[in-house]
Design an enzyme around this catalytic site. Structure first.
Site, PDB file in Angstrom:
ATOM      1  CB  SER A 175      -0.937   0.012   1.211  1.00  0.00           C
ATOM      2  OG  SER A 175      -0.196  -0.107   2.417  1.00  0.00           O
ATOM      3  CG  ASP A 343      -1.963   5.764   8.210  1.00  0.00           C
ATOM      4  OD1 ASP A 343      -0.949   5.218   8.667  1.00  0.00           O
ATOM      5  OD2 ASP A 343      -2.602   5.299   7.248  1.00  0.00           O
ATOM      6  CG  HIS A 346      -0.953   3.586   4.754  1.00  0.00           C
ATOM      7  ND1 HIS A 346      -1.492   3.119   5.931  1.00  0.00           N
ATOM      8  CD2 HIS A 346      -0.714   2.506   3.974  1.00  0.00           C
ATOM      9  CE1 HIS A 346      -1.597   1.799   5.858  1.00  0.00           C
ATOM     10  NE2 HIS A 346      -1.120   1.396   4.689  1.00  0.00           N
TER      11      HIS A 346
END
Length: 370
Positions: A175, A343, A346
């Site tokens: 990701s 986060d 990411h």
């Protein structure tokens, strides 16, 4: 709405044409496109159509123009015969797809993935593909179980009569590397999505097959590596960055197992004459010590990746260390601004752009790209 390139009249002479524009579904047909309904079976006289129309459905979509309707692939899978077939002279083609309404879908052609995990209604992406048997066979297939796999529009343009792909950088990853949609405005980003900004397409095209949640075993076994091996050739690069999800206990991958999965992919790419490149993932936004130094060298099976690069004599992009140097230079607050809100793992779009810049600079430093 996809912009019109040219108008193709649906006559038998179109079979030999070097470009098509299709508007799928049973709604109004956009000007400059050929309408294709789910029940339109392939015929040699027409030169296009569905191989198994009984496994197709006409559905609505929430966009405008060509994006207002679509067809749904009720049966799917990279090896499925439920394909949309188009007769084409052998050569190299650019294929641009617009999905209908879907949460996450992938695009396959010629039995392998071409685009991984397009997300959102009317998502748009494109890829180049060589046609060597006189026909393109394409379908929209699983990116997420339970999603509707739909197609609103398709543009096919011949780039060359020579079915040889341009020099290409193929990317495998998770990701932090993957594409996010819309490609030109997504909030989240992966560095593989942004790398083409730093690499001239006259030197290399970038084909990013990274996907969220991926592990080395999955990338090797579940179709992404298969797609790369179908097309990769001498002079191409294969950059693979994994390890983040492999360290998650739920994936039951030891560091030794991870290393051997990665070794196998490196050797397969090298056997095709390509240059395999290993990359380590960047750390978390919060990997700062009390002195303001960012360090994440203990994360993500980095030691195995570094050792493997040495053992297999392949280039290493130690993005883990390179990005830490950059994060230290800008400080904790600025680093946090390069990650998704709330986060620490990411990157957002700005962060992905910076990581792509660091990767491209390292590729150039090592003489791997002009």
């Amino acid at each position: 709405m996809l912009a019109a390139l040219y108008t193709v009249t649906p006559t038998s002479s179109a079979v030999a044409a070097t470009g098509y524009k299709f508007d799928f579904g049973n709604g109004a047909v956009q000007s400059g496109y050929m309408g294709v309904r789910a029940e339109d079976a392939y015929s040699a006289a027409r030169g296009y159509g569905f191989n198994t129309p009984a496994s197709m459905r006409n559905v609505s979509a929430s966009g405008s123009g060509v994006g207002s309707d679509a067809v749904q692939f009720v049966t799917y899978g990279t090896k499925s015969t439920n394909t949309f077939n188009v007769d084409l002279p052998n050569g190299l083609y650019n294929v641009k797809v617009m999905l209908g309404n879907t949460s996450r879908s992938s695009v396959a052609a010629e039995g392998v993935y071409q685009i991984i995990n397009m997300t959102g209604n009317n998502a748009v992406d494109e890829f180049q593909i060589p046609v060597t048997d006189g026909q393109l066979n394409l379908l929209v297939t699983e990116g997420k179980a339970g999603a509707a796999f739909t197609l609103s529009a398709l543009e096919i343009t011949q780039l060359s009569s020579n079915p040889t792909t341009h020099p290409t950088i193929y990317i495998g990853g998770d990701s932090t590397v993957a594409n996010y949609y819309p490609l030109d405005s997504s909030v989240q980003g992966g560095w593989g999505q942004m790398l083409q900004q730093y690499v001239s397409p006259s030197n290399f095209l970038v084909r990013n097959l990274a996907s969220g949640g991926q592990i080395a075993r999955g990338f090797r076994n579940d179709g992404q590596m298969e797609a790369i091996l179908k097309y990769i050739k001498p002079g191409d690069l294969f950059i693979v960055q994994l390890g983040i999800n492999d360290t998650n206990p739920k994936n039951t991958t030891t560091e030794a197992e991870f290393k051997e999965y990665m070794r196998d992919m490196v050797r397969q790419a090298k056997a095709k004459g390509a240059i395999a490149v290993l990359s380590t993932p960047q750390g978390r936004a919060t990997d700062f010590n009390s002195a303001g130094v960012h360090n994440a060298q203990g994360r993500w099976y980095r030691a195995a990746t570094v050792a493997l690069a040495s053992e297999e004599n392949v280039p290493l992009i130690d993005l883990n260390v390179i990005s830490s140097t950059y994060f230290t230079s800008i400080g904790p607050a600025a680093t946090l601004q390069l990650y998704m809100e709330g986060d620490s793992l990411h990157p957002n779009r700005a962060g992905a752009i910076q990581l792509a810049r660091l990767v491209s600079e390292e590729l150039k430093r090592q003489g791997l790209t002009p």
